[in-house]
Design a protein around this motif. Structure first.
Motif, short mmCIF file in Angstrom:
data_model
loop_
_atom_site.label_atom_id
_atom_site.label_comp_id
_atom_site.label_asym_id
_atom_site.label_seq_id
_atom_site.Cartn_x
_atom_site.Cartn_y
_atom_site.Cartn_z
N TYR A 1 6.82 15.35 -1.04
CA TYR A 1 6.15 14.55 0.12
C TYR A 1 6.82 13.03 -0.72
N LEU A 2 7.55 13.35 -2.48
CA LEU A 2 7.69 11.59 -2.88
C LEU A 2 8.55 11.40 -1.77
N LEU A 3 9.73 12.57 -1.96
CA LEU A 3 11.39 12.31 -1.59
C LEU A 3 11.10 11.60 0.28
N LYS B 1 12.20 7.95 1.56
CA LYS B 1 13.15 7.91 2.37
C LYS B 1 12.23 7.38 3.99
N ARG B 2 11.07 7.12 4.32
CA ARG B 2 10.42 6.62 5.31
C ARG B 2 11.05 5.04 4.79
N LEU B 3 9.84 5.02 3.24
CA LEU B 3 9.58 3.41 3.24
C LEU B 3 11.89 2.76 3.14
N SER C 1 0.79 -1.62 0.13
CA SER C 1 0.27 0.26 0.18
C SER C 1 1.11 1.54 -0.14
N PHE C 2 2.06 1.11 0.42
CA PHE C 2 3.23 2.17 0.43
C PHE C 2 3.52 2.93 -0.52
N HIS C 3 3.52 1.35 -1.38
CA HIS C 3 4.12 1.80 -2.81
C HIS C 3 3.58 2.32 -3.20
N ASP C 4 1.99 1.86 -3.17
CA ASP C 4 0.98 3.00 -4.20
C ASP C 4 1.22 4.04 -3.52
N VAL C 5 0.70 4.43 -2.48
CA VAL C 5 1.18 5.84 -2.46
C VAL C 5 2.27 6.56 -2.94
N LEU C 6 3.22 6.38 -2.77
CA LEU C 6 4.39 6.64 -4.08
C LEU C 6 3.96 7.28 -5.31
#
Length: 314
Positions: A105-107, A111-113, A75-80
């Motif tokens: 926001y993308l960067l 980084k969080r991922l 789901s995190f991937h899909d947000v990015l």
């Protein structure tokens, strides 16, 4: 960690991503849009990393009963992905204000991922997966690709000839029963499952062998053109009306000669739009083994506009 280990490759990509993020923070979009654009496009190859994780790493983690990454991290991937898609739109119009507003926001999300990858995903993967698991990664990873400029060396590094999947008899533990199945290029299926798959395909398929004999057709519920068991073993020239047989024979001739690999047509038939495609079938030595004819009613497909991303059953 051995040279070329899949996790080592992930860490090499992580270093590249960190460098690209720093470059994007430093570049002034309003002053050097082309430089920003080039770096941004290089960063978007992170999609290959996402796909390798989703289709390679996550399934192996599931095998060892860790399903979290398949849900939360995907789901995190899909947000990015949505953020990248939005920035692509702003890049097309060179909307510097919107790019400057949305890029952080993308960067920060990437980084969080990577922090979660480093602290939890990769250490747990290293603990859970076996040596044999990791050794099965390379072929699938190669199909998807990497972010790196140079293709990683095969892992494990063995001086052995390539074995086609259909000839690979290595005994591996599967996550499902393989009793009464055959090993195809990618996976195992019983004859019954193969038959069901072919029956429910939303296209009509007819297979003509290298001797121009019809050897198979799938029996769907709504065929575009009628077929019956009487055509099995029949020469394909006799399965088409006289007005089109010369064209069919030319297709076969060009396929056999290796000059062409496909042909397609579309036309109106009884108020419907029909799409027909022919594909040459060749073995791993490029030897001609016949042709597949695929027919599909694309009337409703042609009417599609915009997007439909939600289920409308309710």
């Amino acid at each position: 960690m051995e040279q070329g280990h899949p996790l080592q490759v992930y860490y090499q990509e992580s270093a590249l991503i960190q460098d690209l993020i720093l470059e994007l923070y430093d570049v002034k979009v309003s002053e050097d849009f082309q430089k920003y654009f080039n770096i941004f496009n290089q960063l978007t190859t992170i999609e290959k990393r996402f796909k390798r994780k989703e289709n390679q790493l996550f399934p192996y983690l599931e095998k060892h009963h860790w399903n979290g990454p398949s849900q939360g991290m995907w789901s995190f991937h899909d947000v990015l992905r949505e953020q990248i898609k939005l920035l692509h739109k702003h890049n097309e119009t060179k909307d510097v204000e919107k790019i400057t507003e949305n890029l952080p926001y993308l960067l920060e999300g990437i980084k969080r991922l990577m922090l979660i990858e480093d602290q939890k995903l990769f250490p747990n993967a290293m603990r859970l997966l076996t040596k044999e698991d990791w050794e099965e990664f390379y072929e699938g990873d190669e199909e998807i690709g990497w972010m790196l400029k140079e293709k990683p060396a095969p892992f494990p590094n063995k001086d052995s000839k390539y074995i086609h999947p259909s000839e690979d008899l290595t005994d591996r533990t599967q996550r499902f029963s393989i009793e009464n199945t055959f090993h195809y290029d990618e996976g195992y299926m019983t004859p019954e499952q193969v038959n069901l798959l072919l029956r429910f395909l939303p296209v009509d398929i007819t297979y003509v062998d290298e001797n121009d004999k019809v050897i198979f057709y799938n029996r769907g519920e709504d065929r575009v053109f009628a077929r019956s068991k009487g055509i099995i073993g029949r020469e394909v020239r006799f399965c088409h009306p006289p007005k089109s047989v010369d064209m069919v024979l030319r297709i076969l001739e060009e396929f056999k000669a290796g000059n062409k690999d496909s042909a397609e047509f579309w036309f109106n038939f009884k108020g419907r739009i029909i799409h027909i495609r022919y594909f040459a079938i060749r073995d791993k030595n490029k030897t001609y083994k016949g042709v597949i004819e695929m027919s599909q009613d694309i009337t409703e497909i042609q009417k599609l506009e915009g997007q439909k991303r939600l289920l409308d059953w309710d």
